[in-house]
Design a protein around this motif. Structure first.
Motif, PDB file in Angstrom:
ATOM      1  N   GLY A   1      -3.974  34.250  33.358  1.00 24.44           N
ATOM      2  CA  GLY A   1      -2.657  33.700  33.635  1.00 24.44           C
ATOM      3  C   GLY A   1      -1.898  34.437  34.716  1.00 24.44           C
ATOM      4  N   CYS A   2      -0.721  33.919  35.020  1.00 25.01           N
ATOM      5  CA  CYS A   2       0.092  34.504  36.081  1.00 25.01           C
ATOM      6  C   CYS A   2       1.562  34.186  35.827  1.00 25.01           C
ATOM      7  CB  CYS A   2      -0.345  33.910  37.423  1.00 25.01           C
ATOM      8  SG  CYS A   2       0.619  34.575  38.780  1.00 25.01           S
ATOM      9  N   ASN A   3       2.415  35.177  36.094  1.00 29.05           N
ATOM     10  CA  ASN A   3       3.863  34.985  35.881  1.00 29.05           C
ATOM     11  C   ASN A   3       4.622  34.786  37.184  1.00 29.05           C
ATOM     12  OD1 ASN A   3       3.300  35.534  33.241  1.00 29.05           O
ATOM     13  ND2 ASN A   3       4.256  37.555  33.185  1.00 29.05           N
TER      14      ASN A   3
ATOM     15  N   PHE B   1       4.618  32.459  39.955  1.00 31.25           N
ATOM     16  CA  PHE B   1       5.143  31.205  40.504  1.00 31.25           C
ATOM     17  C   PHE B   1       5.377  31.251  42.010  1.00 31.25           C
ATOM     18  CE2 PHE B   1       6.029  30.915  36.009  1.00 31.25           C
ATOM     19  CZ  PHE B   1       5.656  29.623  35.719  1.00 31.25           C
ATOM     20  N   CYS B   2       4.362  31.634  42.746  1.00 29.81           N
ATOM     21  CA  CYS B   2       4.431  31.474  44.200  1.00 29.81           C
ATOM     22  C   CYS B   2       4.597  29.976  44.450  1.00 29.81           C
ATOM     23  CB  CYS B   2       3.151  31.994  44.853  1.00 29.81           C
ATOM     24  SG  CYS B   2       2.860  33.726  44.468  1.00 29.81           S
ATOM     25  N   THR B   3       5.414  29.630  45.437  1.00 30.64           N
ATOM     26  CA  THR B   3       5.853  28.228  45.509  1.00 30.64           C
ATOM     27  C   THR B   3       4.757  27.255  45.953  1.00 30.64           C
ATOM     28  OG1 THR B   3       6.736  28.701  47.710  1.00 30.64           O
ATOM     29  CG2 THR B   3       8.302  28.755  45.881  1.00 30.64           C
ATOM     30  N   TYR B   4       3.627  27.777  46.440  1.00 32.92           N
ATOM     31  CA  TYR B   4       2.533  26.902  46.884  1.00 32.92           C
ATOM     32  C   TYR B   4       1.437  26.780  45.837  1.00 32.92           C
ATOM     33  CZ  TYR B   4       0.810  31.578  47.747  1.00 32.92           C
ATOM     34  OH  TYR B   4       0.472  32.888  47.570  1.00 32.92           O
ATOM     35  N   CYS B   5       1.556  27.496  44.723  1.00 30.26           N
ATOM     36  CA  CYS B   5       0.399  27.703  43.848  1.00 30.26           C
ATOM     37  C   CYS B   5       0.529  26.991  42.508  1.00 30.26           C
ATOM     38  CB  CYS B   5       0.212  29.207  43.627  1.00 30.26           C
ATOM     39  SG  CYS B   5      -1.211  29.585  42.614  1.00 30.26           S
ATOM     40  N   ILE B   6      -0.555  26.410  42.066  1.00 30.91           N
ATOM     41  CA  ILE B   6      -0.566  25.638  40.818  1.00 30.91           C
ATOM     42  C   ILE B   6      -1.010  26.496  39.618  1.00 30.91           C
ATOM     43  CG2 ILE B   6      -2.965  24.794  41.019  1.00 30.91           C
ATOM     44  CD1 ILE B   6      -0.154  22.398  40.200  1.00 30.91           C
TER      45      ILE B   6
HETATM   46  S1  SF4 Z   1      -0.827  32.876  44.321  1.00 34.11           S
HETATM   47 FE1  SF4 Z   1      -0.790  31.828  42.327  1.00 34.11          FE
HETATM   48  S2  SF4 Z   1      -2.096  33.082  41.007  1.00 34.11           S
HETATM   49 FE2  SF4 Z   1      -1.578  34.338  42.795  1.00 34.11          FE
HETATM   50  S3  SF4 Z   1       0.247  35.496  42.198  1.00 34.11           S
HETATM   51 FE3  SF4 Z   1       0.980  33.617  43.199  1.00 34.11          FE
HETATM   52  S4  SF4 Z   1       1.286  32.156  41.523  1.00 34.11           S
HETATM   53 FE4  SF4 Z   1       0.003  33.800  40.707  1.00 34.11          FE
END
Ligand code: SF4
Length: 464
Positions: free
Chosen positions: A162-164, A166-171
């Motif tokens: 998982g990931c917290n 929320f980069c704006t391009y990433c799902i």
């Molecule tokens: S790119 Fe996607 S997976 Fe990587 S840190 Fe940003 S939101 Fe998380």
């Protein structure tokens, strides 16, 4: 029992990243524990699994193309079971589309419940009814699933899911859920068992390994995990991915510098060099932070190799922003980079941002970016000319069966004349031809190395 599949054979197609590859190794491990064997002829196989990725929209299209093709295969192989899993299945609209439009799909499950796969498969075999089971999220990583490793001498070890961010391009935060770290003791035991089984290199996996342990007790963090794993006898190399620059602390850099088994190689995706674009991407670091982190690593970790990811053409990226990215690439002297044209990912904030960049501008920028990266990569590799490096041999070269390929501790691809008996061993190679994307070399015996079996003894390249 409506449907009984007599062919205990399976075929898994994996789309996407190392986390997905690791999940596929677990699916394969579970199937082999049930008595299934791998079969590459899709016309004969009993079970096909597509482990999907949703990072890019065109990856979705490829998956639907593959699912579509199975309809034809089922005409000649009607007992075939088709299971679809992975990140795409965490998007409810995708699952709805499959249920509505693709009757050839028999099983659907997600990233949070792959451990349920044997149960779902069994239910399908007994009832002959489609099984659709996707968990929205989970607060634990299921331990002790059997894993069918592709290589006996190296292995992936997932340390968190998982990931917290929320980069704006990433799902990913929408498909893999929030960060969940494994207990360090479980990771330690797994790595120890892998080493007892002949594994010499582990790659620790997580969407953002640098924030490992933030959800656990106070002293559990990535730096301490590296130090602990470094004590495992007979483990030779520790790698990890992926690192987020905002969480790359001094403590992690010091741990890499101190731990002899942790490879002097870091993949640090910066995505852009423009502070303005980084803010729009919600990356939470600046141009200055990147340069500072890279400098710190180069100061502290001998001979470190640093690679990165770059996205060009993010919405609103001006020529000035792009020039900032080139400036950072030149300042940091990355060994190499994965470069991407920004592409809209439905469901992410950037998809609806104004000022989407025309394709021809993106292509022009990526070409200019590659030109700079290739020149730097070429110059760095020249520093390997005539050096002796330790290589973990991985496989036969795709282009020449008399040659073998392996990686240095810095992640460089080395090609040399050898044979199958070299696979899985650490050999010493003298680099005879340093190219832009790989290093050609010659195997040398230990005596010829003057006893230098540690690549840290080699002269440090000028670029570092
Ligand atoms: S790119 Fe996607 S997976 Fe990587 S840190 Fe940003 S939101 Fe998380």
């Amino acid at each position: 029992m409506k449907h009984f599949n007599k062919k205990l054979t399976f075929f898994i197609k994996t789309f996407g990243c190392a986390m997905n590859e690791n999940d596929s190794e677990k699916l394969s491990g579970m199937l082999k524990a049930l008595g299934y064997v791998e079969e590459n002829d899709i016309n004969k196989v009993g079970l096909v699994i597509f482990n999907t990725c949703s990072i890019r929209e065109n990856a979705d299209d490829r998956v639907f193309g593959n699912i579509g093709a199975i309809k034809t295969v089922k005409k000649t192989n009607p007992d075939l079971i088709l299971a679809v899993c992975g990140c795409m299945m965490q998007q409810p609209e995708i699952v709805k589309k499959i249920v509505r439009t693709y009757p050839q799909v028999d099983l659907v499950f997600g990233t949070h419940n792959i451990h349920q796969f044997p149960e779902l498969l069994n239910n399908f075999l007994v009832n002959g009814q489609r099984m659709i089971e996707v968990w929205e999220d989970s607060d634990a990583i299921v331990e002790d699933l059997p894993t069918d490793r592709r290589y006996p001498f190296k292995a992936f070890v997932t340390i968190m899911n998982g990931c917290n961010n929320f980069c704006t391009y990433c799902i990913v935060p929408y498909t893999r859920g929030r960060e969940v770290s494994r207990q360090p003791g479980k990771i330690f035991n797994e790595v120890q068992a892998l080493v007892a089984d002949g594994c010499v290199e582990v790659t620790l996996l997580g969407q953002n390994v640098n924030s490992y342990g933030n959800d656990l007790e106070k002293d559990v963090n990535f730096a301490n995990l590296l130090r602990k794993l470094n004590t495992i006898e007979n483990l030779k190399r520790i790698r990890f991915m992926t690192s987020h620059p905002k969480d790359l602390t001094d403590a992690v850099i010091e741990a890499i510098a101190d731990c002899d088994k942790v490879c002097n190689y870091i993949h640090l995706p910066i995505q852009s060099g423009s502070t303005r674009i980084l803010k729009a991407m919600n990356r939470k670091y600046t141009q200055e932070d990147i340069i500072n982190r890279v400098q710190k690593m180069k100061d502290r970790i001998p001979d470190v190799a640093i690679t990165t990811d770059i996205i060009v053409g993010f919405p609103g990226e001006t020529e000035e922003d792009f020039m900032e990215t080139l400036k950072v690439i030149k300042a940091c002297k990355f060994d190499s980079a994965f470069t991407f044209l920004y592409s809209i990912r439905t469901g992410t904030p950037a998809a609806t941002m104004e000022n989407q960049i025309p394709e021809e501008i993106k292509h022009d920028r990526i070409n200019r970016c590659l030109e700079v990266l290739h020149q730097i990569g070429h110059d760095i590799n020249q520093n390997y000319q005539d050096r002796v490096v330790e290589v973990l041999v991985e496989e036969t070269s795709r282009n020449n069966p008399d040659r073998m390929t392996g990686r240095t501790r810095t992640g460089k691809l080395v090609i040399f004349e050898g044979d199958l008996s070299d696979i899985g061993k650490q050999v010493m190679i003298k680099i005879t031809d340093a190219k832009t994307f790989s290093l050609d070399g010659k195997k040398i015996e230990q005596e010829e190395t003057d006893g230098r079996i540690n690549p840290y003894d080699d002269p440090v390249p000028e670029n570092s």
